[in-house]
Design an enzyme around this catalytic site. Structure first.
Site, PDB file in Angstrom:
ATOM      1  N   GLN A  21      14.082   6.050  32.324  1.00  7.44           N
ATOM      2  CA  GLN A  21      12.663   6.035  31.994  1.00  7.44           C
ATOM      3  C   GLN A  21      12.265   4.590  31.741  1.00  7.44           C
ATOM      4  O   GLN A  21      12.861   3.909  30.913  1.00  7.44           O
ATOM      5  CB  GLN A  21      12.369   6.882  30.762  1.00  7.44           C
ATOM      6  N   HIS A  97       6.988   5.772  31.921  1.00 11.20           N
ATOM      7  CA  HIS A  97       6.390   6.249  30.671  1.00 11.20           C
ATOM      8  C   HIS A  97       4.951   5.743  30.642  1.00 11.20           C
ATOM      9  O   HIS A  97       4.700   4.577  30.384  1.00 11.20           O
ATOM     10  CB  HIS A  97       7.178   5.722  29.483  1.00 11.20           C
ATOM     11  N   GLY A  98       4.024   6.612  30.948  1.00 15.89           N
ATOM     12  CA  GLY A  98       2.632   6.208  31.041  1.00 15.89           C
ATOM     13  C   GLY A  98       1.743   6.888  30.028  1.00 15.89           C
ATOM     14  O   GLY A  98       0.570   7.130  30.297  1.00 15.89           O
ATOM     15  N   ALA A  99       2.278   7.213  28.857  1.00 21.00           N
ATOM     16  CA  ALA A  99       1.502   7.914  27.836  1.00 21.00           C
ATOM     17  C   ALA A  99       1.740   7.273  26.480  1.00 21.00           C
ATOM     18  O   ALA A  99       2.374   6.227  26.371  1.00 21.00           O
ATOM     19  CB  ALA A  99       1.921   9.385  27.800  1.00 21.00           C
ATOM     20  N   TYR A 102       1.313   3.298  25.546  1.00 23.27           N
ATOM     21  CA  TYR A 102       2.004   2.181  26.187  1.00 23.27           C
ATOM     22  C   TYR A 102       1.152   1.616  27.324  1.00 23.27           C
ATOM     23  O   TYR A 102       0.074   2.122  27.620  1.00 23.27           O
ATOM     24  CB  TYR A 102       3.390   2.618  26.665  1.00 23.27           C
TER      25      TYR A 102
END
Length: 118
Positions: A21, A97-99, A102
């Protein structure tokens, strides 16, 4: 990649699958967490509310430096390179990780990114 290859090979030897990730904290990073002189960046110079636990203790988040358009392109290439490296190291897949506040999440968020350019 060589270090991770040992881990992924061990997982595969036991019949497992392992994924990587990738993330970039963006404006929620802190200078105290970098080993060299760096400052958090974000889509815009908008400070996130809150505090972060660093090696030096609990600290307020700082005002990030706005990424320039060329830096945004480089960051995208960095994610692509990291994904390729992860696959080379034996990971079965890669997630971005796009939540949770960040960097990837910061760009479409109006509270973190009022900019109007491309």
């Amino acid at each position: 990649m060589a270090g991770w290859r040992g881990v992924t090979d061990a997982v595969h030897a036991q019949g497992g699958v392992v994924y990587a990730q990738l993330m970039h904290t963006g404006r929620t990073g802190h200078p105290a967490d970098y080993r060299t002189s760096h400052h958090p960046v974000g889509p815009s110079p908008v400070r996130a509310r809150g505090r972060i636990l660093t090696r030096e203790g609990l600290q307020d988040l700082v005002l990030p430096r706005e990424l320039g358009t060329e830096e945004i392109g480089q960051t995208i290439r960095d994610f692509a390179d990291a994904a390729e490296n992860a696959v080379t190291a034996g990971f079965g897949g890669v997630g971005l990780h796009g939540a949770n506040g960040y960097l990837i999440h910061q760009f479409p968020s109006t509270n973190a990114n009022p900019r109007t350019d491309e």
